[in-house]
Design an enzyme around this catalytic site. Structure first.
Site, PDB file in Angstrom:
ATOM      1  N   CYS A   4     -46.832   4.190 -14.551  1.00 16.94           N
ATOM      2  CA  CYS A   4     -46.994   2.835 -15.064  1.00 16.94           C
ATOM      3  C   CYS A   4     -48.179   2.815 -16.017  1.00 16.94           C
ATOM      4  CB  CYS A   4     -47.195   1.823 -13.927  1.00 16.94           C
ATOM      5  SG  CYS A   4     -48.762   1.997 -13.034  1.00 16.94           S
ATOM      6  N   LYS A   5     -48.349   1.734 -16.722  1.00 14.13           N
ATOM      7  CA  LYS A   5     -49.484   1.577 -17.622  1.00 14.13           C
ATOM      8  C   LYS A   5     -49.705   0.097 -17.870  1.00 14.13           C
ATOM      9  CE  LYS A   5     -52.313   4.448 -19.751  1.00 14.13           C
ATOM     10  NZ  LYS A   5     -52.848   5.663 -19.151  1.00 14.13           N
ATOM     11  N   ALA A   6     -50.940  -0.257 -18.163  1.00 11.33           N
ATOM     12  CA  ALA A   6     -51.273  -1.631 -18.523  1.00 11.33           C
ATOM     13  C   ALA A   6     -52.134  -1.618 -19.773  1.00 11.33           C
ATOM     14  CB  ALA A   6     -52.010  -2.328 -17.386  1.00 11.33           C
TER      15      ALA A   6
END
Length: 380
Positions: A67-69
């Site tokens: 995931c990434k933000a």
């Protein structure tokens, strides 16, 4: 495979916009960093989450999805940490069920930990993980280990950069044997600085580095230890301490520095269709995620430039996290570094062997070798 989930956030007090992209989950869990800078886009966050999924596969074992933000806001702004806190609070429902968001460009890991602690959290875990006493013990040990000192760096600030250096060294030896090359590193934050330090230790000459303020070059070799000692928390070097032999130039000229190995270690897409033809290096090692565009790859194929792709070269922090918290790796800083070196060198050899055997470009081979094999739902 498409991303599992994409969420957009709009700050209530500033013009900041943020996104979380969950590409895939393993046993309901995924992890990745939060980056903050003024040009973050939704598309960038999705591409980074995709890279994280392949990076976890390259790390082994399969204990996490990717995931990434990202938050579109100036990480140097006085209220940047307040913006980050509001973003994390907004994402807390996902964080509480296993979306583990840590630090990335513009967001120190220590800052995310401090915000989590303020709201009674440690490292985000799934419900099952929170009931596992060994994982909880490993988690606290890991956080303590990250602050231990290694060659003038904290472990947290060198595990990725050292891994990039080992990948570069392995690729260079495959191509050229024992003769060491000249290196240029674009970006002098934690990754770039620690990578430069390790490459000097391995016998390479760092002929140039750049930061947000510009480029410094010396074809006889820069004094990396001195440059590191005199840089600030944003990775910016103190120009007043430069030696008379150093040549300076604006950032627009960073590809004018002649080198054998080029290591982009800052932002995404810095090598693209407009500048890839200027690359003089025969080897590019991606210290930054998605540093090279697809159009640049096509130019590299024509020029015969080899690439150690991001999720092979810069997996050090991810490997350390999972090896200590979910694996059986000895709780010792040197053991962590030895493990990362083995994985980075081994994956780099596998990458080049596959390219040689199947006649593939490195990016194509890497995406084939390390394609994620698992995509599970959230644990409810």
């Amino acid at each position: 495979m498409k991303p599992y989930l994409m969420i957009e956030w709009n700050d209530s007090k500033t013009d900041a916009v943020g996104w979380v992209c969950v590409y895939n989950l393993v046993d309901g869990y995924c992890d990745g960093g939060i980056r903050m800078h003024s040009n973050v886009t939704k598309e960038e966050v999705q591409r980074l989450a995709t890279v994280m999924a392949w990076k976890h596969e390259a790390c082994k074992p399969h204990s996490s999805g990717g995931c990434k933000a990202g938050i579109r806001y100036d990480y140097k702004a006085p209220d940047a940490e307040e913006v980050l806190e509001r973003f994390i609070v907004a994402m807390m429902p996902m964080i509480d069920v296993g979306v583990s968001l840590a630090g990335d460009l513009g967001v120190p890991y220590s800052t995310t930990r401090r915000i989590y602690a303020k709201y009674g959290r440690e490292i985000p875990l799934t419900k099952t993980m929170k009931q596992n006493k060994q994982i909880l013990e490993n988690m606290r040990t890991y956080n303590h280990m990250l602050e231990s000192e290694v060659q003038g760096f904290t472990l947290n600030n060198c595990i990725t950069g050292f891994g990039v250096a080992w990948s570069a060294d392995e690729a260079w030896k495959i191509k050229h044997g024992g003769k060491k090359g000249r290196v240029f590193i674009q970006g002098f934050g934690c990754v770039g600085a620690s990578c430069a330090h390790k490459l000097v230790e391995l016998g390479y000459t760092i002929v140039g580095v750049s930061d947000a303020l510009g480029v410094v070059e010396d074809q006889n070799g820069l004094d990396i230890a001195e440059l590191i000692a005199n840089k600030n928390n944003f990775g910016e070097m103190d120009r007043s301490k430069f030696k008379p032999s150093y040549k300076t130039m604006p950032n627009t000229d960073w590809l004018n520095v002649d080198c054998d190995i080029l290591i982009p270690a800052a932002l995404e897409d810095v090598i693209n269709k407009d500048n890839a033809g200027k690359v003089t290096a025969s080897l590019v090692v991606e210290g930054a995620n998605i540093a090279t565009t697809a159009e640049a790859d096509e130019i590299f194929k024509e020029k015969g430039v080899d690439v150690v792709v991001d999720f092979v070269a810069n997996l050090g922090a991810v490997r350390a996290y999972h090896s200590v918290i979910f694996g059986n790796l000895e709780h010792d800083g040197q053991a962590v570094l030895d493990d990362i070196e083995g994985v980075c060198r081994g994956n780099t050899r596998k990458l080049f062997e596959t390219c040689e055997k199947e006649g593939m470009f490195q990016r194509e081979a890497a995406y084939k070798i390390f394609e994620p094999s698992t995509s599970d739902p959230f644990e409810i």
